[in-house]
Design an enzyme around this catalytic site. Structure first.
Site, PDB file in Angstrom:
ATOM      1  N   TYR B 300      17.434  27.624 -46.016  1.00 48.48           N
ATOM      2  CA  TYR B 300      16.575  27.048 -47.045  1.00 48.48           C
ATOM      3  C   TYR B 300      17.229  25.493 -47.101  1.00 48.48           C
ATOM      4  O   TYR B 300      18.527  25.456 -47.347  1.00 48.48           O
ATOM      5  CB  TYR B 300      16.924  27.474 -48.297  1.00 48.48           C
ATOM      6  N   TYR B 350       7.965  20.481 -47.598  1.00 49.18           N
ATOM      7  CA  TYR B 350       8.668  21.366 -48.653  1.00 49.18           C
ATOM      8  C   TYR B 350       7.885  21.877 -49.616  1.00 49.18           C
ATOM      9  O   TYR B 350       6.993  21.383 -50.566  1.00 49.18           O
ATOM     10  CB  TYR B 350       9.644  20.099 -49.400  1.00 49.18           C
TER      11      TYR B 350
END
Lengths: 142, 396
Positions: B300, B350
């Site tokens: 992440y 994102y």
């Protein structure tokens, strides 16, 4: 204790709910010029962030702490930034480790980014934003 | 003496390990302002994932999504033509939920609560009112009141505290963060879906990036993207009858770490550790594979330092060595451990890490645009810092 003041509070300032049950004693302390955090009366350990209750619903007590600590980490904020705090840029956001152990978020006053270093001793000051909201901020310890 | 959680029950966990599979993935094109409601984009992305699997809405009986989703499960079910939703779930903590949506789905399938679960993320951030403070209420309550009134509100500053401390403790340099940004951007050049395709980034440009919150700059930050992505989870028995090579859910974990708060988790350990530290412990304890068995990692990447700490947290290197680990092309395609092979949050899109889950599936299938040769085992992780989650996916 000499209070600091914010003379031109922006209408969109993200003010805390000082009556929220979780943090009300913290903000009461700030208005009185005293930094207060939670402590377990049985163990004597300080707790932070605050807890609404602990095991079996027992409540922690709120006690005054030294207001002294050291810089654990920091960030120098630049644009784009919250309109309400833009006039403070470059703003040194700081994570202070209190002598009592817990780490609190705040910002620095009375110093420039160039003065900053890890482990810098700091002490608390209180900045009055409104008649209800006073914010603990940090300056290099004398 | 404090009681410790019971060790995992191997017999029970073996109902999930390699017994549940991701059988379909789908996404619509990323954009800065998608101009359609998330209810519609969610239904489209889930439909694409079902088509990819060779299934239809009538096969679906479970639904798992981020708590951030504003669309009711029943609205999506109605759109998809689901006959009867038997199980549903919303997982909290933003990007910490990405892998957990699959974990919860896997648990539901393993226990018979559902047979075909769709997981998704549909995000509309758009260009309008996108700043975090524009979404803030007038009066800040709960955990947020412990950092927002001082101006610690931009995620880049929240993560900057970890990044700066890491630099101080271990000598991590901006070039190390830059290696992450450059690797992600390089991989994005191969991905036609990536927002940053045709916009290459070199170290010189990275180092000259505009400072946002020192020590972090523009290129340390992820993109702001609208998109909708979905995957379909079912039993391995059913997966074997479907269209694609089976992508096994091998291990799953969620973790908050001790003394957690919603975002600025600065009081959970003697030093600043991210929640991934605890998540990794669980993940590998439940896994028959180890970090050394991973052929790539989708870590992440809301901000570049999270990949450095992620490499440490998930055991690819020792604490403090995440920076040097990125040197010499080690995290690029062709290196020892390619990361963010789709471009990730930094250079693909994102969408709170859901694109990383889909990229993990593509790598196991062998269909990534930056395919790691012989890839069978992939780590996918959720947001560090907040209460988080992670997955190990594997192929035959």
């Amino acid at each position: 204790m000499d209070f600091l003041f914010e003379p031109h509070l922006h209408s969109d300032y993200p003010l805390p709910d000082v009556d929220h049950p979780l943090t009300r004693p913290f903000w009461e302390g700030c208005r009185a010029g005293e930094l207060r955090i939670q402590r377990d009366p049985e163990t004597g350990l300080h707790h932070w962030p605050p807890k609404p209750a602990i095991f079996r619903g027992k409540l922690l007590e709120w006690v005054a702490v030294s207001g002294r600590g050291t810089v654990f980490s920091y960030v120098v904020a630049r644009e784009p930034f919250l309109p309400a705090l833009r006039h403070l840029l470059p703003l040194v956001l700081v994570l202070v480790e209190l002598e009592e152990g817990p780490r609190l978020v705040g910002y620095m006053v009375g110093c420039t980014p160039a003065d900053m270093r890890f482990g810098l001793p700091v002490r608390v000051r209180f900045k009055v934003l409104t008649d209800r909201v006073t914010l603990p901020v940090w300056e290099p310890a004398p | 003496m404090a009681l410790r959680p019971s060790p995992i029950d191997e017999d029970l966990f073996s109902r999930i390990r390699d017994r549940v599979a991701i059988v379909g993935i789908g996404q619509i094109g990323f954009s800065k302002d998608i101009g359609r409601p998330i209810s519609a984009t969610a239904i489209e992305a889930i439909s694409l994932a079902l088509e990819d699997a060779g299934l239809s809405g009538r096969d679906v009986d479970g639904m798992s999504m981020f708590e951030m989703e504003r669309t009711h499960e029943v609205t999506i079910a109605r759109g998809l033509g689901v006959e009867n939703l038997r199980w549903w779930d919303k997982v909290s903590y933003g990007g910490g939920a990405s892998c957990a949506t699959v974990m919860h789905a896997a648990a539901a399938i393993a226990t018979g609560l559902a047979s075909v679960v769709v997981c998704h993320r549909a995000r509309n951030r758009g260009a309008k009112d996108a700043r975090p403070w524009a979404q803030e209420k007038d009066v800040v309550t709960d955990d947020k009141a412990l950092h927002t009134p001082w101006g610690l509100i931009r995620p880049v500053d929240v993560i900057g505290m970890w990044a700066h401390r890491h630099m101080h403790l271990y000598g991590t340099r901006r070039e190390h963060f830059g290696n992450v940004a450059v690797a992600a951007r390089k991989h994005a050049q191969r991905n036609p879906q990536a927002m940053m395709r045709d916009r290459p980034l070199d170290m010189e440009t990275y180092l000259a990036g505009r400072v946002i919150g020192e020590p972090l700059t523009l290129y340390d930050c992820c993109l702001e993207t609208d998109g909708a992505l979905a995957c379909v989870v079912t039993s391995v028995e059913r997966a074997r009858d479907l269209r694609h090579q089976v992508v096994y859910v091998h291990s799953v974990a969620q973790a908050s770490g001790p003394n957690p708060v919603h975002l600025a988790n600065y009081n959970n350990a003697p030093d600043l550790l991210t929640t991934s530290t605890w998540c990794a412990d669980q993940l590998w304890e439940r896994s028959e594979l180890a970090p050394k068995d991973m052929h790539c990692a989708q870590i992440y990447d809301a901000f570049t330092p999270l990949v450095i700490t992620g490499l440490e947290d998930y055991g690819f290197c020792a604490r403090g060595e995440g920076g040097p680990f990125t040197e010499g092309g080690r995290i690029e395609l062709g290196g020892e451990l390619p990361v963010l092979t789709s471009g990730g949050g930094l250079s693909e899109a994102y969408v709170h890490g859901f694109n990383l889950v889909l990229e993990g599936v593509r790598q196991v299938r062998g269909t990534s645009t930056a395919q790691v040769e012989g890839c069978r085992n992939v780590l996918v992780t959720g947001a560090s810092g907040v209460a988080t989650s992670a997955l190990v996916l594997r192929g035959d």
